[in-house]
Design a protein around this motif. Structure first.
Motif, PDB file in Angstrom:
ATOM      1  N   VAL A   1      34.671  29.821  13.275  1.00  0.00           N
ATOM      2  CA  VAL A   1      34.510  30.889  14.257  1.00  0.00           C
ATOM      3  C   VAL A   1      35.248  30.474  15.528  1.00  0.00           C
ATOM      4  O   VAL A   1      34.982  29.424  16.092  1.00  0.00           O
ATOM      5  N   CYS A   2      36.198  31.316  15.932  1.00  0.00           N
ATOM      6  CA  CYS A   2      37.028  31.021  17.098  1.00  0.00           C
ATOM      7  C   CYS A   2      36.890  32.140  18.124  1.00  0.00           C
ATOM      8  O   CYS A   2      36.462  33.243  17.803  1.00  0.00           O
ATOM      9  N   CYS A   3      37.252  31.833  19.363  1.00  0.00           N
ATOM     10  CA  CYS A   3      37.161  32.814  20.440  1.00  0.00           C
ATOM     11  C   CYS A   3      38.415  32.723  21.303  1.00  0.00           C
ATOM     12  O   CYS A   3      38.840  31.629  21.669  1.00  0.00           O
ATOM     13  N   ARG A   4      38.997  33.881  21.616  1.00  0.00           N
ATOM     14  CA  ARG A   4      40.126  33.929  22.543  1.00  0.00           C
ATOM     15  C   ARG A   4      39.731  34.832  23.698  1.00  0.00           C
ATOM     16  O   ARG A   4      39.352  35.987  23.497  1.00  0.00           O
ATOM     17  N   ILE A   5      39.820  34.314  24.894  1.00  0.00           N
ATOM     18  CA  ILE A   5      39.513  35.097  26.093  1.00  0.00           C
ATOM     19  C   ILE A   5      40.816  35.733  26.554  1.00  0.00           C
ATOM     20  O   ILE A   5      41.792  35.033  26.845  1.00  0.00           O
ATOM     21  N   ARG A   6      40.829  37.043  26.601  1.00  0.00           N
ATOM     22  CA  ARG A   6      42.061  37.731  26.998  1.00  0.00           C
ATOM     23  C   ARG A   6      42.283  37.610  28.500  1.00  0.00           C
ATOM     24  O   ARG A   6      41.330  37.476  29.283  1.00  0.00           O
ATOM     25  N   PRO A   7      43.535  37.700  28.934  1.00  0.00           N
ATOM     26  CA  PRO A   7      43.819  37.668  30.374  1.00  0.00           C
ATOM     27  C   PRO A   7      43.281  38.918  31.066  1.00  0.00           C
ATOM     28  O   PRO A   7      43.152  39.984  30.470  1.00  0.00           O
ATOM     29  N   ILE A   8      42.981  38.788  32.339  1.00  0.00           N
ATOM     30  CA  ILE A   8      42.514  39.915  33.138  1.00  0.00           C
ATOM     31  C   ILE A   8      43.720  40.771  33.508  1.00  0.00           C
ATOM     32  O   ILE A   8      44.761  40.259  33.917  1.00  0.00           O
ATOM     33  N   THR A   9      43.576  42.093  33.377  1.00  0.00           N
ATOM     34  CA  THR A   9      44.680  42.999  33.690  1.00  0.00           C
ATOM     35  C   THR A   9      44.797  43.179  35.210  1.00  0.00           C
ATOM     36  O   THR A   9      43.871  42.871  35.972  1.00  0.00           O
ATOM     37  N   ALA A  10      45.934  43.698  35.639  1.00  0.00           N
ATOM     38  CA  ALA A  10      46.156  43.946  37.066  1.00  0.00           C
ATOM     39  C   ALA A  10      45.134  44.948  37.606  1.00  0.00           C
ATOM     40  O   ALA A  10      44.638  44.806  38.728  1.00  0.00           O
ATOM     41  N   ALA A  11      44.808  45.955  36.796  1.00  0.00           N
ATOM     42  CA  ALA A  11      43.825  46.970  37.227  1.00  0.00           C
ATOM     43  C   ALA A  11      42.454  46.327  37.420  1.00  0.00           C
ATOM     44  O   ALA A  11      41.724  46.669  38.362  1.00  0.00           O
ATOM     45  N   GLU A  12      42.094  45.417  36.544  1.00  0.00           N
ATOM     46  CA  GLU A  12      40.802  44.748  36.652  1.00  0.00           C
ATOM     47  C   GLU A  12      40.741  43.842  37.887  1.00  0.00           C
ATOM     48  O   GLU A  12      39.692  43.705  38.515  1.00  0.00           O
ATOM     49  N   LEU A  13      41.871  43.244  38.241  1.00  0.00           N
ATOM     50  CA  LEU A  13      41.910  42.380  39.429  1.00  0.00           C
ATOM     51  C   LEU A  13      41.678  43.188  40.707  1.00  0.00           C
ATOM     52  O   LEU A  13      41.161  42.664  41.692  1.00  0.00           O
ATOM     53  N   LYS A  14      42.053  44.465  40.696  1.00  0.00           N
ATOM     54  CA  LYS A  14      41.916  45.312  41.885  1.00  0.00           C
ATOM     55  C   LYS A  14      40.528  45.927  42.028  1.00  0.00           C
ATOM     56  O   LYS A  14      40.165  46.416  43.078  1.00  0.00           O
ATOM     57  N   LYS A  15      39.754  45.914  40.947  1.00  0.00           N
ATOM     58  CA  LYS A  15      38.431  46.550  40.973  1.00  0.00           C
ATOM     59  C   LYS A  15      37.474  45.797  41.881  1.00  0.00           C
ATOM     60  O   LYS A  15      37.498  44.584  41.978  1.00  0.00           O
ATOM     61  N   LYS A  16      36.629  46.574  42.550  1.00  0.00           N
ATOM     62  CA  LYS A  16      35.600  45.999  43.413  1.00  0.00           C
ATOM     63  C   LYS A  16      34.246  46.510  42.975  1.00  0.00           C
ATOM     64  O   LYS A  16      34.129  47.574  42.373  1.00  0.00           O
ATOM     65  N   ASN A  17      33.216  45.740  43.284  1.00  0.00           N
ATOM     66  CA  ASN A  17      31.866  46.195  42.946  1.00  0.00           C
ATOM     67  C   ASN A  17      31.361  47.166  44.017  1.00  0.00           C
ATOM     68  O   ASN A  17      32.074  47.498  44.961  1.00  0.00           O
ATOM     69  N   ARG A  18      30.118  47.592  43.917  1.00  0.00           N
ATOM     70  CA  ARG A  18      29.552  48.574  44.853  1.00  0.00           C
ATOM     71  C   ARG A  18      29.492  48.061  46.283  1.00  0.00           C
ATOM     72  O   ARG A  18      29.477  48.824  47.235  1.00  0.00           O
ATOM     73  N   LYS A  19      29.431  46.737  46.436  1.00  0.00           N
ATOM     74  CA  LYS A  19      29.359  46.144  47.779  1.00  0.00           C
ATOM     75  C   LYS A  19      30.740  45.902  48.368  1.00  0.00           C
ATOM     76  O   LYS A  19      30.867  45.364  49.462  1.00  0.00           O
ATOM     77  N   GLY A  20      31.779  46.248  47.626  1.00  0.00           N
ATOM     78  CA  GLY A  20      33.134  46.082  48.139  1.00  0.00           C
ATOM     79  C   GLY A  20      33.736  44.714  47.839  1.00  0.00           C
ATOM     80  O   GLY A  20      34.813  44.396  48.321  1.00  0.00           O
ATOM     81  N   LYS A  21      33.054  43.903  47.054  1.00  0.00           N
ATOM     82  CA  LYS A  21      33.582  42.585  46.695  1.00  0.00           C
ATOM     83  C   LYS A  21      34.354  42.691  45.386  1.00  0.00           C
ATOM     84  O   LYS A  21      34.035  43.496  44.520  1.00  0.00           O
ATOM     85  N   PHE A  22      35.381  41.838  45.277  1.00  0.00           N
ATOM     86  CA  PHE A  22      36.153  41.828  44.040  1.00  0.00           C
ATOM     87  C   PHE A  22      35.282  41.309  42.900  1.00  0.00           C
ATOM     88  O   PHE A  22      34.448  40.424  43.069  1.00  0.00           O
ATOM     89  N   LEU A  23      35.483  41.897  41.735  1.00  0.00           N
ATOM     90  CA  LEU A  23      34.732  41.481  40.549  1.00  0.00           C
ATOM     91  C   LEU A  23      35.237  40.122  40.059  1.00  0.00           C
ATOM     92  O   LEU A  23      36.409  39.809  40.195  1.00  0.00           O
ATOM     93  N   ARG A  24      34.349  39.374  39.525  1.00  0.00           N
ATOM     94  CA  ARG A  24      34.763  38.086  38.961  1.00  0.00           C
ATOM     95  C   ARG A  24      34.767  38.196  37.437  1.00  0.00           C
ATOM     96  O   ARG A  24      34.084  39.057  36.876  1.00  0.00           O
ATOM     97  N   PRO A  25      35.509  37.344  36.774  1.00  0.00           N
ATOM     98  CA  PRO A  25      35.533  37.388  35.313  1.00  0.00           C
ATOM     99  C   PRO A  25      34.135  37.143  34.733  1.00  0.00           C
ATOM    100  O   PRO A  25      33.360  36.352  35.260  1.00  0.00           O
ATOM    101  N   ALA A  26      33.831  37.835  33.660  1.00  0.00           N
ATOM    102  CA  ALA A  26      32.521  37.689  33.020  1.00  0.00           C
ATOM    103  C   ALA A  26      32.494  36.537  32.034  1.00  0.00           C
ATOM    104  O   ALA A  26      31.436  36.060  31.662  1.00  0.00           O
ATOM    105  N   VAL A  27      33.683  36.077  31.620  1.00  0.00           N
ATOM    106  CA  VAL A  27      33.783  35.026  30.609  1.00  0.00           C
ATOM    107  C   VAL A  27      34.773  33.971  31.080  1.00  0.00           C
ATOM    108  O   VAL A  27      35.798  34.306  31.673  1.00  0.00           O
ATOM    109  N   ALA A  28      34.474  32.702  30.791  1.00  0.00           N
ATOM    110  CA  ALA A  28      35.395  31.612  31.138  1.00  0.00           C
ATOM    111  C   ALA A  28      35.349  30.539  30.062  1.00  0.00           C
ATOM    112  O   ALA A  28      34.313  30.314  29.439  1.00  0.00           O
TER     113      ALA A  28
END
Length: 126
Positions: free
Chosen positions: A63-90
């Motif tokens: 069983v293997c796992c590959r974490i995909r790169p974050i897209t440019a659109a995802e890097l620009k997204k902010k949460n409700r408080k106006g902070k940039f989102l962080r990756p959910a997986v590392a």
């Protein structure tokens, strides 16, 4: 194994006393070598059969796992408080992946998952 080693040592010691000449010792040792080689071959075959049984019982699945790169659109997204989102997986190591627990908003709880192999977002698919 220790007991078998002691038994073999006793056989070697007994063989030394049976030899009256170098030729006789060579013949006795050659016979003992053939016996040991046959035992070794039987043991290797036995080990091979055991390995086959283990693999067939557990399944030869990795069983293997590959974490995909974050897209440019995802890097620009902010949460409700106006902070940039962080990756959910590392990637933690070559076999470990950590995930942020999004259900618990008040903690920095990370859950660890183990795989046979894990690839991070900076590694190529090839």
């Amino acid at each position: 194994l220790k007991q078998k080693n002691v038994q073999l040592q006793i056989k070697v010691d007994e063989t030394r006393f049976k030899c009256e000449s170098k030729d006789q010792c060579a013949l006795v040792l050659a016979k003992e070598l053939n016996t040991l080689e046959a035992g070794y071959a039987r043991q290797r075959e036995h080990n091979s059969q055991l390995l086959y049984r283990v693999l067939s019982l557990q399944g030869n699945i990795q069983v293997c796992c590959r974490i995909r790169p974050i897209t440019a659109a995802e890097l620009k997204k902010k949460n409700r408080k106006g902070k940039f989102l962080r990756p959910a997986v590392a990637q933690q190591s070559e076999t470990e992946v950590i995930c942020y627990n999004s259900k618990d908003k008040h903690s920095e709880y990370l859950k660890t998952f183990n795989f046979d192999k894990a690839w991070g977002p900076n590694e190529q698919q090839e």
